[in-house]
Design a protein around this motif. Structure first.
Motif, mmCIF file in Angstrom:
data_model
loop_
_atom_site.group_PDB
_atom_site.id
_atom_site.type_symbol
_atom_site.label_atom_id
_atom_site.label_comp_id
_atom_site.label_asym_id
_atom_site.label_seq_id
_atom_site.Cartn_x
_atom_site.Cartn_y
_atom_site.Cartn_z
ATOM 1 N N SER A 39 0.820 -1.212 0.000
ATOM 2 C CA SER A 39 0.000 0.000 0.000
ATOM 3 C C SER A 39 0.854 1.263 0.000
ATOM 4 C CB SER A 39 -0.934 0.003 1.215
ATOM 5 O OG SER A 39 -0.204 -0.155 2.416
ATOM 6 N N SER A 40 2.162 1.117 0.222
ATOM 7 C CA SER A 40 3.075 2.260 0.209
ATOM 8 C C SER A 40 4.354 1.846 -0.505
ATOM 9 C CB SER A 40 3.398 2.715 1.627
ATOM 10 O OG SER A 40 4.531 3.563 1.663
ATOM 11 N N PHE A 41 4.836 2.707 -1.423
ATOM 12 C CA PHE A 41 6.060 2.391 -2.154
ATOM 13 C C PHE A 41 7.239 2.259 -1.203
ATOM 14 C CE2 PHE A 41 9.897 3.648 -4.535
ATOM 15 C CZ PHE A 41 9.843 2.731 -5.584
ATOM 16 N N TRP A 42 7.309 3.120 -0.183
ATOM 17 C CA TRP A 42 8.445 3.124 0.734
ATOM 18 C C TRP A 42 8.250 2.172 1.908
ATOM 19 C CZ3 TRP A 42 12.442 4.975 -1.504
ATOM 20 C CH2 TRP A 42 12.346 6.061 -2.376
ATOM 21 N N LEU A 43 7.058 2.087 2.451
ATOM 22 C CA LEU A 43 6.836 1.319 3.672
ATOM 23 C C LEU A 43 6.143 -0.019 3.433
ATOM 24 C CD1 LEU A 43 5.733 4.161 6.123
ATOM 25 C CD2 LEU A 43 8.010 3.172 5.811
ATOM 26 N N GLY A 44 5.742 -0.302 2.207
ATOM 27 C CA GLY A 44 5.080 -1.574 1.917
ATOM 28 C C GLY A 44 3.781 -1.717 2.695
ATOM 29 N N ASN A 45 3.612 -2.837 3.396
ATOM 30 C CA ASN A 45 2.417 -3.078 4.224
ATOM 31 C C ASN A 45 2.647 -2.736 5.687
ATOM 32 O OD1 ASN A 45 2.240 -5.895 2.167
ATOM 33 N ND2 ASN A 45 0.657 -4.312 2.111
ATOM 34 N N HIS A 46 3.757 -2.068 5.969
ATOM 35 C CA HIS A 46 4.100 -1.752 7.360
ATOM 36 C C HIS A 46 2.969 -1.001 8.053
ATOM 37 C CE1 HIS A 46 6.218 0.178 10.749
ATOM 38 N NE2 HIS A 46 7.053 -0.837 10.682
ATOM 39 N N GLY A 47 2.414 0.000 7.370
ATOM 40 C CA GLY A 47 1.327 0.777 7.960
ATOM 41 C C GLY A 47 0.037 -0.001 8.082
ATOM 42 N N ASP A 48 -0.154 -1.028 7.247
ATOM 43 C CA ASP A 48 -1.351 -1.872 7.335
ATOM 44 C C ASP A 48 -1.276 -2.802 8.536
ATOM 45 O OD1 ASP A 48 -2.263 -0.883 4.803
ATOM 46 O OD2 ASP A 48 -0.891 -2.273 3.814
ATOM 47 N N ILE A 49 -0.081 -3.329 8.811
ATOM 48 C CA ILE A 49 0.101 -4.338 9.856
ATOM 49 C C ILE A 49 0.225 -3.698 11.226
ATOM 50 C CG2 ILE A 49 1.676 -6.136 10.699
ATOM 51 C CD1 ILE A 49 2.388 -6.648 7.714
ATOM 52 N N PHE A 50 1.053 -2.646 11.335
ATOM 53 C CA PHE A 50 1.291 -1.968 12.613
ATOM 54 C C PHE A 50 0.433 -0.709 12.677
ATOM 55 C CE2 PHE A 50 5.186 -4.331 11.604
ATOM 56 C CZ PHE A 50 5.318 -5.095 12.756
ATOM 57 N N ASN A 51 -0.802 -0.901 13.095
ATOM 58 C CA ASN A 51 -1.793 0.163 13.021
ATOM 59 C C ASN A 51 -2.873 -0.177 14.038
ATOM 60 O OD1 ASN A 51 -4.094 1.618 12.341
ATOM 61 N ND2 ASN A 51 -4.098 1.003 10.209
ATOM 62 N N ARG A 52 -3.263 0.771 14.865
ATOM 63 C CA ARG A 52 -4.211 0.437 15.933
ATOM 64 C C ARG A 52 -5.598 0.066 15.415
ATOM 65 N NH1 ARG A 52 -7.207 4.712 18.956
ATOM 66 N NH2 ARG A 52 -7.282 6.628 17.739
ATOM 67 N N HIS A 53 -5.866 0.343 14.135
ATOM 68 C CA HIS A 53 -7.139 -0.063 13.531
ATOM 69 C C HIS A 53 -6.927 -1.175 12.500
ATOM 70 C CE1 HIS A 53 -8.601 3.454 15.553
ATOM 71 N NE2 HIS A 53 -8.008 4.303 14.743
ATOM 72 N N ALA A 54 -5.915 -2.003 12.692
ATOM 73 C CA ALA A 54 -5.487 -2.961 11.660
ATOM 74 C C ALA A 54 -6.260 -4.275 11.671
ATOM 75 C CB ALA A 54 -3.994 -3.262 11.824
ATOM 76 N N TRP A 55 -7.314 -4.383 12.480
ATOM 77 C CA TRP A 55 -8.054 -5.649 12.600
ATOM 78 C C TRP A 55 -8.515 -6.165 11.239
ATOM 79 C CZ3 TRP A 55 -7.091 -7.241 17.273
ATOM 80 C CH2 TRP A 55 -7.022 -6.322 18.339
ATOM 81 N N ASN A 56 -9.115 -5.289 10.438
ATOM 82 C CA ASN A 56 -9.671 -5.737 9.156
ATOM 83 C C ASN A 56 -8.584 -6.250 8.220
ATOM 84 O OD1 ASN A 56 -12.290 -5.170 9.896
ATOM 85 N ND2 ASN A 56 -12.313 -3.130 8.976
ATOM 86 N N PHE A 57 -7.427 -5.574 8.191
ATOM 87 C CA PHE A 57 -6.338 -6.031 7.328
ATOM 88 C C PHE A 57 -5.887 -7.423 7.734
ATOM 89 C CE2 PHE A 57 -1.851 -6.723 6.471
ATOM 90 C CZ PHE A 57 -1.789 -6.471 5.105
ATOM 91 N N HIS A 58 -5.677 -7.640 9.030
ATOM 92 C CA HIS A 58 -5.219 -8.936 9.513
ATOM 93 C C HIS A 58 -6.235 -10.033 9.207
ATOM 94 C CE1 HIS A 58 -1.598 -8.003 12.104
ATOM 95 N NE2 HIS A 58 -2.021 -6.791 11.773
ATOM 96 N N ASP A 59 -7.509 -9.775 9.481
ATOM 97 C CA ASP A 59 -8.533 -10.801 9.271
ATOM 98 C C ASP A 59 -8.757 -11.074 7.789
ATOM 99 O OD1 ASP A 59 -8.894 -11.176 11.973
ATOM 100 O OD2 ASP A 59 -10.582 -9.793 12.128
ATOM 101 N N ARG A 60 -8.780 -10.006 6.986
ATOM 102 C CA ARG A 60 -9.007 -10.188 5.549
ATOM 103 C C ARG A 60 -7.836 -10.934 4.915
ATOM 104 N NH1 ARG A 60 -7.638 -6.537 1.869
ATOM 105 N NH2 ARG A 60 -7.494 -4.927 3.486
#
Length: 543
Positions: A39-60
């Protein structure tokens, strides 16, 4: 500057740049493993995984890609997200010396907590655990039970006074956090943090409780920047750089870390002085010499030169133990009380079991308490479905083959029965996903059902050989880095529930409770709030 240092500096700079950007230029063996787009050219999925609202990303992601999938890390690095039980056995047990803690985890925890269990590796870590193991035994927990009961009775008195003074909902998380801190203070350090009366605060306690929220604001510094600083820059220069960074979030986390270090050293010096005066001085301290640090200090004095730990490491253990035992257990108890407030039938059954165990209202003895089947089922099910820590990071120290329970299909269509994992690959062990794996726990794995523990578990649970140290679960991890204090945590939870449920009825409060994903999960009053809290309505039960 002479030519030799200039050449060395230039070579180091080129090495760092190549290490950072090679992911964009070089293909990886992991490219054939399915996974989400970055989702980010520089950070990859880092912001998706380490995110206090990341429940949906992890479950999906676990639903779409299964028990092993590739994710994008910073600077186009590739990592693996894993909850396949056979792969976990390799990571946690069989090949644990290859899958070491991530460099960011070790380097940052060494800075934050000193040389405790969270920041050492290999033989160094084993040596520390060898000295600590005896104070977390079942026999020692029996000695802890009276301390836990006495402290929880103080909490009961304080909450009763709050209810008499106001009809407002009670911030249960705040009280559970204060109690957990006092319990690890008394049982762990022989030190009292909190009198458990209104408006009391302790600077060490404030620092410990402020750490998790503060760290969420410096994730990029902790996970990406600081490991390189730790590897290439001397400690004094690192500190100078951090001091001049113009960010309030960095100054806040530094203040917390400095406070933790200074207070740990002060308590250590007091404890050491009391021990040097003899047993009489120790018996006048909080905990009467039965606390973990008193026993650890005695054992360290009597240990061989080979096994003895230096003072800085003992201080690091103090800070580590206090931090690790506070938010994890208090938030787990808070989650149980929230679920009991929603499920009054379960709450009533637990209360009936507790009353039957001690009709006269006296404290339930240790062996009886830990054996109560319904309470144990509620605790196990909550720790299964809602582990306080969702995931742990590992990093391969050399190339390794990762075995799989079931083959997966590669991006190119081929069947993959094992995965070649290159050296320096980041691996995320998903505790939550393993605990909710429907292939192990059945189609109702995402549901909270305490009764599942009162009858034989599905055959698949035993056959999976999940490498967790507790109840076929990954909640307390396993192998050589399993949570050393899991028996301490279980006893604390059960003592608190035994006292509180025989004194109060718990009901949902007026505010929405939203659980945030963090290093330790924590609740807030709604999704948009940043302040950790959890309000429930309490009613005093007539004697």
């Amino acid at each position: 500057m002479t030519s030799a240092p200039l050449l060395a500096f230039g070579a180091a700079l080129i090495a760092i740049i190549w290490k950072l950007f090679q992911g964009y230029l070089v293909k990886s063996p992991l490219d054939n493993i399915p996974g989400p787009e970055r989702s980010s050219f520089w950070l990859g999925n880092h912001g998706d995984i380490f995110n206090r609202h990341a429940w949906n990303f992890h479950d999906r992601a676990r639903q779409l890609f299964g028990p092993v999938f590739r994710f994008w890390g910073p600077f186009a690095s590739r990592g693996l997200f894993v909850y396949d039980p056979k792969a976990l056995n390799s990571i946690i047990v069989k090949d644990q010396l290859i899958y070491e803690e991530s460099r960011w985890f070790i380097s940052w925890n060494k800075y934050a907590f000193g040389l405790g269990l969270l920041s050492t590796l290999g033989e160094h870590h084993r040596k520390q655990r060898k000295l600590l193991n005896p104070v977390f035994s079942i026999n020692h927990m029996r000695h802890m039970a009276p301390i836990f009961y006495q402290t929880t009775h103080r909490l009961r008195t304080a909450i009763t006074a709050e209810l008499e003074a106001s009809s407002a909902d009670v911030d249960v998380l705040n009280w559970m956090g204060r109690l957990a801190l006092e319990l690890i203070g008394q049982g762990g350090l022989g030190y009292s943090f909190d009198t458990l009366v209104a408006h009391t605060h302790n600077e060490f306690g404030d620092a410990i409780k402020g750490y998790v929220p503060a760290i969420l604001n410096v994730i990029i510094l902790r996970n990406i920047i600081y490991p390189y600083m730790d590897e290439y820059i001397p400690a004094k220069v690192r500190r100078f750089i951090l001091d001049i960074l113009p960010f309030r979030s960095v100054r806040r986390i530094q203040k917390i870390i400095d406070d933790m270090h200074s207070h740990s050293r002060r308590i250590f010096n007091e404890k050491k002085a009391a021990l040097e005066k003899g047993d009489g001085a120790v018996l006048h301290q909080v905990g009467e010499g039965k606390d973990i640090m008193s026993i650890l200090l005695k054992a360290n004095m009597e240990a061989s030169d080979e096994d003895r730990l230096p003072e800085d490491e003992l201080i690091g253990q103090m800070t580590t133990l206090v931090f690790a035992a506070t938010d994890t257990t208090s938030n787990a108890v808070s989650r149980i009380l929230e679920l009991l407030a929603k499920h009054q039938d379960v709450q009533d059954k637990m209360r009936a079991e507790l009353v039957a165990a001690s009709p006269d209202g006296e404290d339930i003895p240790y062996d009886t308490l830990v054996a109560l089947p319904y309470m144990d089922a509620v605790c196990r099910e909550t720790l299964r479905l809602h582990p306080p820590v969702n995931m742990m990071s590992r990093e391969t120290r050399e190339d390794v083959m990762m075995p799989l329970s079931e083959p997966i299909q590669g991006v190119n269509g081929e069947t993959i029965s094992e995965i070649f994992v290159p050296k320096d690959t980041s691996v995320i062990v998903s505790i939550r996903a393993c605990n909710r794996n429907k292939a192990i726990w059945g189609e109702d794995a995402d549901e909270w059902k305490p009764e599942r523990w009162l009858s034989p578990l599905p055959e698949a649970v035993g056959n999976a050989h999940v490498p967790g140290v507790y109840s076929h679960l990954m909640t307390f991890l396993g192998g050589g880095r399993a949570c050393i204090g899991f028996k301490f945590s279980q006893l604390e939870m059960k003592v608190v529930l035994a006292v509180m449920l025989r004194t109060f009825k718990f009901f949902p409060g007026k505010n929405e409770i939203y659980w945030n994903m963090g290093g330790v999960n924590y609740p807030t009053a709604g999704k948009d709030s940043n302040k950790a809290c959890m309000y429930l309505r309490l009613e005093r039960i007539a004697s």
